[in-house]
Design a protein around this motif. Structure first.
Motif, PDB file in Angstrom:
ATOM      1  N   TYR A  41       2.102  -7.172 -14.585  1.00 50.71           N
ATOM      2  CA  TYR A  41       1.668  -5.774 -14.499  1.00 50.71           C
ATOM      3  C   TYR A  41       2.327  -4.983 -15.627  1.00 50.71           C
ATOM      4  N   GLY A 104      -4.322  -3.910  -5.984  1.00 55.07           N
ATOM      5  CA  GLY A 104      -5.088  -2.672  -5.835  1.00 55.07           C
ATOM      6  C   GLY A 104      -4.289  -1.440  -6.214  1.00 55.07           C
ATOM      7  N   TRP A 105      -3.016  -1.428  -5.846  1.00 59.59           N
ATOM      8  CA  TRP A 105      -2.167  -0.280  -6.165  1.00 59.59           C
ATOM      9  C   TRP A 105      -2.028  -0.108  -7.665  1.00 59.59           C
ATOM     10  N   TYR A 106      -1.868  -1.208  -8.397  1.00 60.24           N
ATOM     11  CA  TYR A 106      -1.671  -1.146  -9.847  1.00 60.24           C
ATOM     12  C   TYR A 106      -2.951  -0.707 -10.569  1.00 60.24           C
ATOM     13  N   VAL A 107      -4.097  -1.119 -10.059  1.00 53.29           N
ATOM     14  CA  VAL A 107      -5.365  -0.673 -10.639  1.00 53.29           C
ATOM     15  C   VAL A 107      -5.481   0.838 -10.530  1.00 53.29           C
ATOM     16  N   GLN A 108      -5.162   1.381  -9.348  1.00 53.73           N
ATOM     17  CA  GLN A 108      -5.229   2.831  -9.151  1.00 53.73           C
ATOM     18  C   GLN A 108      -4.240   3.569 -10.049  1.00 53.73           C
ATOM     19  N   ALA A 109      -3.078   2.949 -10.309  1.00 56.03           N
ATOM     20  CA  ALA A 109      -2.055   3.585 -11.146  1.00 56.03           C
ATOM     21  C   ALA A 109      -2.370   3.479 -12.628  1.00 56.03           C
ATOM     22  N   GLY A 110      -3.420   2.743 -12.993  1.00 52.19           N
ATOM     23  CA  GLY A 110      -3.796   2.612 -14.393  1.00 52.19           C
ATOM     24  C   GLY A 110      -2.957   1.635 -15.179  1.00 52.19           C
ATOM     25  N   SER A 250      -7.538  -6.095 -15.575  1.00 49.54           N
ATOM     26  CA  SER A 250      -7.607  -4.638 -15.469  1.00 49.54           C
ATOM     27  C   SER A 250      -6.955  -4.040 -16.701  1.00 49.54           C
ATOM     28  N   ARG A 253      -4.287   1.963 -18.710  1.00 46.41           N
ATOM     29  CA  ARG A 253      -4.653   3.364 -18.930  1.00 46.41           C
ATOM     30  C   ARG A 253      -3.413   4.244 -19.073  1.00 46.41           C
TER      31      ARG A 253
END
Length: 407
Positions: A41, A104-110, A250, A253
């Motif tokens: 990550y 999922g948490w890391y995707v939301q955090a960019g 992913s 960002r």
């Protein structure tokens, strides 16, 4: 990423349930069915996320169950957490949960997510799984965290090396790393400049030792890079890459860290020279401004010295021990504050204050000598360039006082 204890306990119960005969899964799958993947990550926006994160995923190829094991859990609710953190006695936990929940948490955090599929034999995969399950037990899950030598990345590195029979250590320990602990810290924390400067000031000679690639794998992204270079037996008398497949699932960002550590010498030299010129100018034209600037410098220098001394004497933050910057910033600076205000009133400065000021200049010379001596480890050139002009300007302005008291 902090998680609640009850989430850890809930998953542990679920994991124990997978060992029942009615439900096949990662916990009891044969090694031939286990797929091993590193999940890396990227850095986040918050300062404790800037070093990135890593986990080991085990997937049962028969039923698709995928569990991520990671060593990056800390508990804010732990008794005395903040005091232990200040002392350098941080307790972290190993955790495991379904990969989809974790990612999922890391995707939301960019934050970027990269997967590295590893070419482990069935025996190695099973050995890794058995070790991780043993490590997940409540009596084994807690460990004493260290930023550089015992963290979420080094624990993953060590677990993988254990399963590979030492192949990873043999390959990486013989190769030089690309940066020191200090350089990696400055590079990764450069998005928060003031925190980066505070950390750089507080790091002692330990942070400047040359590193091997094995040691530099305390950074998840460095471990990711090094795994690409490792070769393992292919079972036919030859060698093959340990990483059989890698892809980003992913995109990132969040602002990515620079590839190299920033060079602090120029900015800090300019800041020190500017403050020195202001002190000299104000001493002649604006005495009140001189008193404010000088007092501010002495308070900050004394406070920085107290902090560095406390880290050395009263904590287990060994990366901050024996810091040569104590010669430039130390608690004795507080004792010079009265001299500044006596100078403002054109009153004579006590001789012991003169002696203290001379001692500080000598300490600066010792700091330069220590830096120039062969074999010196600590790389504190930026702070030498910052502090010495200020001390010289302050000494000149205070010594320009007419007369001194006989005491």
């Amino acid at each position: 990423m902090p998680l609640l204890r009850r989430a850890f306990a809930l998953f542990l119960l679920m994991l124990l349930g997978t060992a029942l005969p009615v439900h096949a899964g990662v916990a009891n799958a044969p090694g031939a069915n286990l797929q091993v993947t590193m999940i890396i990550y990227g850095p986040g926006e918050t300062y404790w996320e800037r070093f990135g994160h890593i986990a080991i995923e085990l997937r049962d190829s028969q039923n698709g169950e995928a569990i991520s094991f990671n060593y990056g859990v800390f508990d804010f609710d732990e008794k005395g957490f903040l005091l232990n953190f200040a002392r350098g006695r941080m307790h972290y936990l190993m955790d495991a949960e379904p990969t989809d929940v974790d990612t999922g948490w890391y995707v939301q955090a960019g934050r970027s997510i990269t997967r590295q599929r590893l070419a482990l034999t069935p025996e190695q995969a099973a050995a890794l799984r058995d070790f991780l399950l043993w490590n997940l037990r409540p009596e084994n899950a807690r460990y004493d965290y260290d930023y550089y030598v015992d963290n979420c990345s080094t624990r993953v590195r060590d677990a993988l090396d254990k399963a590979l029979g030492g192949v990873l250590h043999t390959a990486l320990a013989a190769r030089a790393g690309s940066m020191t602990y200090r350089q990696q810290t400055d590079r990764l924390m450069s998005a928060q400049p003031w925190l980066m400067l505070l950390l750089d000031l507080g790091l002692g000679p330990y942070a400047d030792q040359p590193l091997s690639a094995w040691q530099e794998a305390f950074i998840p992204m460095s471990l990711q890079h090094e795994l690409r270079t490792v070769q393992v037996p292919d079972g036919r008398g030859g060698q093959m890459p340990l990483v059989s497949e890698e892809h980003e699932v992913s995109p990132n960002r969040v602002q990515a860290p620079p590839a190299q550590a920033p060079d602090l010498r120029g900015p800090l030299a300019l800041a020190g020279a500017t403050l020195a010129v202001l002190l000299v100018f104000a001493q002649r034209r604006l005495p009140s401004l001189h008193a404010v600037l000088a007092t501010t410098w002495l308070v900050l220098a004394g406070a920085a010295g107290l902090l560095m001394l406390g880290l050395w004497l009263f904590t287990t933050h060994h990366s901050a021990w024996a810091n040569a910057n104590l010669l430039l910033f130390n608690p004795l600076a507080f004792a010079l504050i009265p001299a500044v205000w006596r100078r403002l009133r054109s009153a004579p400065v006590a001789r012991w204050m003169d002696g203290l000021l001379i001692a500080q200049l000598i300490a600066g010379l010792i700091a330069i000598a220590l830096h120039l001596l062969p074999g010196t480890v600590q790389q504190n050139q930026p702070w030498l360039l910052f502090a010495l002009p200020v001390w010289l300007a302050l000494a000149w302005s205070l010594r320009s006082t007419q007369g001194s008291s006989p005491r």
